[in-house]
Design a protein around this motif. Structure first.
Motif, mmCIF file in Angstrom:
data_model
loop_
_atom_site.group_PDB
_atom_site.id
_atom_site.type_symbol
_atom_site.label_atom_id
_atom_site.label_comp_id
_atom_site.label_asym_id
_atom_site.label_seq_id
_atom_site.Cartn_x
_atom_site.Cartn_y
_atom_site.Cartn_z
ATOM 1 N N SER A 367 6.594 -9.863 -2.441
ATOM 2 C CA SER A 367 7.451 -9.081 -2.087
ATOM 3 C C SER A 367 6.167 -7.906 -1.923
ATOM 4 C CB SER A 367 8.250 -8.966 -3.164
ATOM 5 O OG SER A 367 9.265 -9.282 -2.721
ATOM 6 N N PHE A 368 5.031 -8.208 -3.081
ATOM 7 C CA PHE A 368 4.478 -6.712 -3.464
ATOM 8 C C PHE A 368 2.712 -6.754 -3.297
ATOM 9 C CE2 PHE A 368 8.463 -5.563 -5.660
ATOM 10 C CZ PHE A 368 8.413 -4.354 -4.804
ATOM 11 N N ARG A 369 2.280 -8.321 -3.115
ATOM 12 C CA ARG A 369 1.209 -8.933 -3.237
ATOM 13 C C ARG A 369 0.490 -7.474 -2.487
ATOM 14 N NH1 ARG A 369 -2.486 -8.975 -0.054
ATOM 15 N NH2 ARG A 369 -0.505 -8.341 2.075
ATOM 16 N N GLY A 370 -0.263 -7.421 -3.950
ATOM 17 C CA GLY A 370 -1.390 -6.369 -2.928
ATOM 18 C C GLY A 370 -0.829 -4.883 -2.689
ATOM 19 N N ASP A 448 -12.977 -4.797 6.469
ATOM 20 C CA ASP A 448 -13.637 -4.112 6.513
ATOM 21 C C ASP A 448 -14.178 -3.163 5.798
ATOM 22 O OD1 ASP A 448 -16.739 -2.949 7.544
ATOM 23 O OD2 ASP A 448 -15.446 -3.486 9.781
ATOM 24 N N GLU A 449 -14.921 -2.890 4.764
ATOM 25 C CA GLU A 449 -15.399 -1.467 3.662
ATOM 26 C C GLU A 449 -16.316 -1.075 4.930
ATOM 27 O OE1 GLU A 449 -16.313 -2.552 -0.236
ATOM 28 O OE2 GLU A 449 -14.383 -3.956 0.089
ATOM 29 N N THR A 450 -17.636 -1.120 5.902
ATOM 30 C CA THR A 450 -17.778 0.002 6.006
ATOM 31 C C THR A 450 -16.752 0.559 7.074
ATOM 32 O OG1 THR A 450 -19.765 -1.673 6.532
ATOM 33 C CG2 THR A 450 -19.414 -0.163 7.976
ATOM 34 N N MET A 451 -15.879 0.086 7.338
ATOM 35 C CA MET A 451 -14.780 1.060 8.108
ATOM 36 C C MET A 451 -13.997 2.064 7.603
ATOM 37 S SD MET A 451 -11.481 -0.673 10.637
ATOM 38 C CE MET A 451 -11.137 -1.183 8.889
ATOM 39 N N LEU A 452 -13.800 1.896 5.885
ATOM 40 C CA LEU A 452 -13.439 2.239 5.512
ATOM 41 C C LEU A 452 -14.195 3.551 4.832
ATOM 42 C CD1 LEU A 452 -11.558 -0.345 2.836
ATOM 43 C CD2 LEU A 452 -10.593 0.802 4.609
ATOM 44 N N VAL A 453 -15.259 2.940 4.571
ATOM 45 C CA VAL A 453 -16.389 4.149 4.229
ATOM 46 C C VAL A 453 -15.839 5.527 5.357
ATOM 47 C CG1 VAL A 453 -18.734 4.724 4.128
ATOM 48 C CG2 VAL A 453 -17.531 2.743 3.107
ATOM 49 N N VAL A 454 -16.451 4.659 5.983
ATOM 50 C CA VAL A 454 -15.971 6.036 7.649
ATOM 51 C C VAL A 454 -15.254 6.428 7.337
ATOM 52 C CG1 VAL A 454 -16.298 5.990 10.166
ATOM 53 C CG2 VAL A 454 -18.211 4.658 8.795
ATOM 54 N N LYS A 455 -14.075 6.436 7.331
ATOM 55 C CA LYS A 455 -12.765 6.698 7.629
ATOM 56 C C LYS A 455 -12.384 7.584 6.420
ATOM 57 C CE LYS A 455 -8.512 7.147 9.592
ATOM 58 N NZ LYS A 455 -8.197 7.901 10.798
ATOM 59 N N SER A 479 -5.892 6.322 -3.209
ATOM 60 C CA SER A 479 -6.195 4.685 -3.731
ATOM 61 C C SER A 479 -5.328 4.271 -4.060
ATOM 62 C CB SER A 479 -6.709 4.959 -4.922
ATOM 63 O OG SER A 479 -5.920 5.854 -6.251
ATOM 64 N N HIS A 480 -3.897 5.081 -3.283
ATOM 65 C CA HIS A 480 -2.791 3.753 -3.811
ATOM 66 C C HIS A 480 -2.071 3.826 -2.113
ATOM 67 C CE1 HIS A 480 -1.466 4.717 -7.567
ATOM 68 N NE2 HIS A 480 -2.490 5.405 -7.517
ATOM 69 N N ILE A 481 -3.274 3.969 -1.157
ATOM 70 C CA ILE A 481 -2.715 4.382 -0.142
ATOM 71 C C ILE A 481 -3.247 2.560 1.260
ATOM 72 C CG2 ILE A 481 -2.769 5.458 2.895
ATOM 73 C CD1 ILE A 481 -1.936 8.190 1.036
ATOM 74 N N GLU A 482 -2.284 2.290 1.951
ATOM 75 C CA GLU A 482 -3.413 0.864 2.983
ATOM 76 C C GLU A 482 -3.931 1.564 3.864
ATOM 77 O OE1 GLU A 482 0.013 -2.605 1.559
ATOM 78 O OE2 GLU A 482 0.232 -1.021 3.719
ATOM 79 N N PRO A 483 -4.285 1.307 4.237
ATOM 80 C CA PRO A 483 -5.412 -0.451 3.690
ATOM 81 C C PRO A 483 -6.481 0.495 2.638
ATOM 82 C CG PRO A 483 -7.041 0.190 5.304
ATOM 83 C CD PRO A 483 -5.839 1.396 5.594
ATOM 84 N N LEU A 486 -5.747 -2.126 -1.004
ATOM 85 C CA LEU A 486 -6.087 -3.397 -0.517
ATOM 86 C C LEU A 486 -7.823 -3.596 -0.840
ATOM 87 C CD1 LEU A 486 -4.395 -3.973 2.942
ATOM 88 C CD2 LEU A 486 -3.045 -4.244 0.227
ATOM 89 N N SER A 487 -8.373 -3.009 -0.805
ATOM 90 C CA SER A 487 -10.238 -3.549 -1.454
ATOM 91 C C SER A 487 -10.158 -2.676 -2.896
ATOM 92 C CB SER A 487 -10.550 -2.435 -0.795
ATOM 93 O OG SER A 487 -12.347 -2.645 -1.000
ATOM 94 N N ASN A 488 -10.475 -4.064 -3.486
ATOM 95 C CA ASN A 488 -11.291 -3.754 -4.610
ATOM 96 C C ASN A 488 -11.997 -2.712 -5.372
ATOM 97 O OD1 ASN A 488 -9.750 -6.562 -5.247
ATOM 98 N ND2 ASN A 488 -11.613 -7.419 -5.068
ATOM 99 N N ASN A 489 -12.651 -1.991 -4.148
ATOM 100 C CA ASN A 489 -13.636 -1.270 -4.452
ATOM 101 C C ASN A 489 -13.336 0.064 -3.583
ATOM 102 O OD1 ASN A 489 -15.534 -2.403 -5.458
ATOM 103 N ND2 ASN A 489 -15.845 -3.704 -3.655
ATOM 104 N N CYS A 490 -12.044 0.349 -3.497
ATOM 105 C CA CYS A 490 -11.405 1.249 -3.158
ATOM 106 C C CYS A 490 -11.811 2.827 -3.740
ATOM 107 C CB CYS A 490 -9.469 1.074 -2.916
ATOM 108 S SG CYS A 490 -9.024 1.170 -4.405
ATOM 109 N N LYS A 491 -11.572 3.082 -4.498
ATOM 110 C CA LYS A 491 -11.548 4.049 -5.511
ATOM 111 C C LYS A 491 -12.960 4.519 -4.938
ATOM 112 C CE LYS A 491 -8.146 4.045 -9.189
ATOM 113 N NZ LYS A 491 -7.803 4.321 -10.304
ATOM 114 N N THR A 492 -14.505 3.337 -5.419
ATOM 115 C CA THR A 492 -15.704 4.274 -5.636
ATOM 116 C C THR A 492 -16.127 4.430 -4.901
ATOM 117 O OG1 THR A 492 -15.833 2.262 -6.766
ATOM 118 C CG2 THR A 492 -17.828 2.774 -5.594
#
Length: 501
Positions: A367-370, A448-455, A479-483, A486-492
């Motif tokens: 139910s709560f994967r990721g 796509d972490e490049t996309m996450l950085v830009v956003k 850090s609690h919001i998708e996507p 879903l990244s291990n590097n979200c806080k960084t």
């Protein structure tokens, strides 16, 4: 009262051939005897080509003297009432004969101890012709002529051990074929089967009291399968072991231990090999959930909830190990093949209560994967909408990834985009997803972490306008919001965005 001797007809041997053994269960039954004889090296030797087709199970165990060997060849030579050690894998005194004759018409046992050798042979054709229980005893010359060269080589290398040799493989040929490669293929199946049934002997668990053994088939090592991934830190263990004490004399002779496997996308190739997951029927996480019953460390039956719970997708990560004492064979309805055990009525309710608790972590994985538990309505990209008798998914327009894009659109574009989202949501390929999920195929979760950085830069700029210069608050919220979550590097990624002026 007059009594009459009523000996069984020698044709009883023919009837004994239909006990329901497969090649795998028959060989495993013979290996039980090798382990009970304290062997640490067991070899399955075979030849599937030419006129001399045979299967031999040889070991370096303690061997037998002549009297013990004769009893071993006798029907029920050691009965069920005999007091056995806790490590004894025997049961009915029938396994050697029933397992052997289920596959072949000729059974030869060659056994040796220091200064002593014995060779005995049952041949069903000879018994049928003589209509007598005519057990042949072979002398040294006859034994040497009869044993295949690989068997002789092994037995000459030890001063104690036993060989169980099958010839006239009529039942095997009928079930798997008589071609030169048919027995080879069957032995590859046997290799995996033995790796599961005897996995704790191949690699004992902490607390197991038996010694490590090796098994090979024509020189190919049997490698273990492990339905519980013992030692893997990603496996969740239920707290403590649960004794089943409502048995026999009230002693805790059966112990339950619960495990929850990691989410299938997190399983490595090594994990999958250990779990024996192939994607084929019977070898998926769904198929292999359930109870695993061990008797004296040997796996008897597995992947069965015994009607106490249905197999479901949301419980497919749940496994329960049950260690049962060999003193409780009758209570657990152990069959002659030692491939079936049925829980007694006295403990079924305890087992049911246990698995209802154990099923919860498996359901949480599904139910709560990721996704982190978060009451923020902006958190998920998808929302699940539950109606009275059904459910559906909608793209969450409050998610900042979506809402920030909607803010760039004019009125007509917003209307068109909303309709597009509805079409996408209504066309989710549920059946295809279920098919791949049921086969434990890995889903590509690459972000796509490049996309996450830009956003993240864009969102930080907007966040400062509404909340002020609060980097910690920004990182905590997103850090609690998708996507991002879903990244291990979200806080960084989020922290770096706050450093850009």
């Amino acid at each position: 009262m007059e009594t009459i001797d009523c000996e069984p007809n020698p044709n009883l041997f023919e009837s004994m051939r239909s006990f329901g053994y497969s090649l795998e269960t028959a060989v495993a039954d013979i290996i039980d005897n090798s382990i009970a004889a304290n062997a640490d090296t067991i070899r399955v030797l075979f030849n599937g080509d030419g006129d001399d087709r045979y299967i031999a199970i040889v070991d370096n165990g303690s061997g037998m003297d002549e009297d013990t060997a004769r009893k071993a060849m006798q029907l029920a030579g050691t009965g069920t009432g005999l007091t056995r050690s806790e490590s004894d894998l025997g049961r009915f005194g029938l396994g050697l004969k029933t397992a052997s004759f289920s596959q072949a018409r000729q059974l030869t046992v060659y056994t040796k101890q220091p200064g002593n050798t014995t060779t005995l042979q049952w041949d069903l054709d000879d018994v049928a012709q003589a209509q007598r229980w005519s057990l042949a005893s072979l002398n040294a010359f006859e034994t040497k002529q009869m044993l295949p060269a690989p068997v002789r080589s092994f037995m000459e290398g030890t001063d104690h051990g036993t060989c169980v040799l099958w010839r006239k493989l009529d039942r095997i040929e009928a079930s798997i074929g008589s071609g030169p490669h048919d027995l080879d293929a069957a032995m590859r199946v046997l290799l995996d089967y033995l790796g599961l049934v005897f996995h704790r002997f191949l690699n004992p668990y902490p607390g197991d009291t038996f010694e490590r053994i090796t098994i090979d088939i024509n020189g190919m090592d049997v490698t273990r399968h492990d339905p519980f991934l013992q030692g893997n830190p990603a496996v969740q263990h239920a707290s403590g072991a649960q004794p089943l004490t409502n048995l026999a004399d009230g002693k805790p002779d059966a112990i339950l231990r619960g495990y929850t496997m990691p989410f299938y996308n997190k399983l490595t190739d090594k994990d999958r090999r250990l779990l024996w997951l192939t994607g084929e029927r019977g070898h998926t996480l769904f198929d292999t959930q359930g109870f695993y019953i061990y008797r004296a460390g040997r796996l008897i039956t597995w992947a069965n909830w015994f009607g106490l719970m249905a197999k479901k997708e949301d419980t497919k990560y749940a496994r329960v190990r049950i260690d049962v004492s060999n003193r409780l064979d009758s209570e657990w309805s152990l069959d002659v093949k030692k491939s079936v055990a049925i829980p007694p009525k006295a403990v079924r309710q305890m087992m049911k209560t246990y698995i209802q608790t154990l099923a919860k972590p498996s359901r949480r994985i599904v139910s709560f994967r990721g996704r982190r538990d978060n009451a923020n309505p902006m958190a998920p990209v998808w929302n699940v909408i539950k109606d009275r008798e059904s459910y559906r998914y909608e793209i969450n327009e409050e998610n900042p990834w979506v809402s920030s894009f909607v803010d760039t659109l004019d009125g007509q574009q917003r209307s068109d985009f909303s309709k597009l989202l509805s079409v996408i949501a209504s066309c989710i390929p549920f059946n295809d997803i279920n098919s791949h999920y049921a086969s434990d195929e890995k889903f590509d979760e690459t972000i796509d972490e490049t996309m996450l950085v830009v956003k993240a830069y864009t969102l930080w700029s907007s966040y400062k306008t509404t909340h002020g210069n609060d980097p910690e608050g920004f990182v905590k919220e997103y850090s609690h919001i998708e996507p991002f979550c879903l990244s291990n590097n979200c806080k960084t990624i989020l922290k770096e965005a706050t450093n850009v002026q």
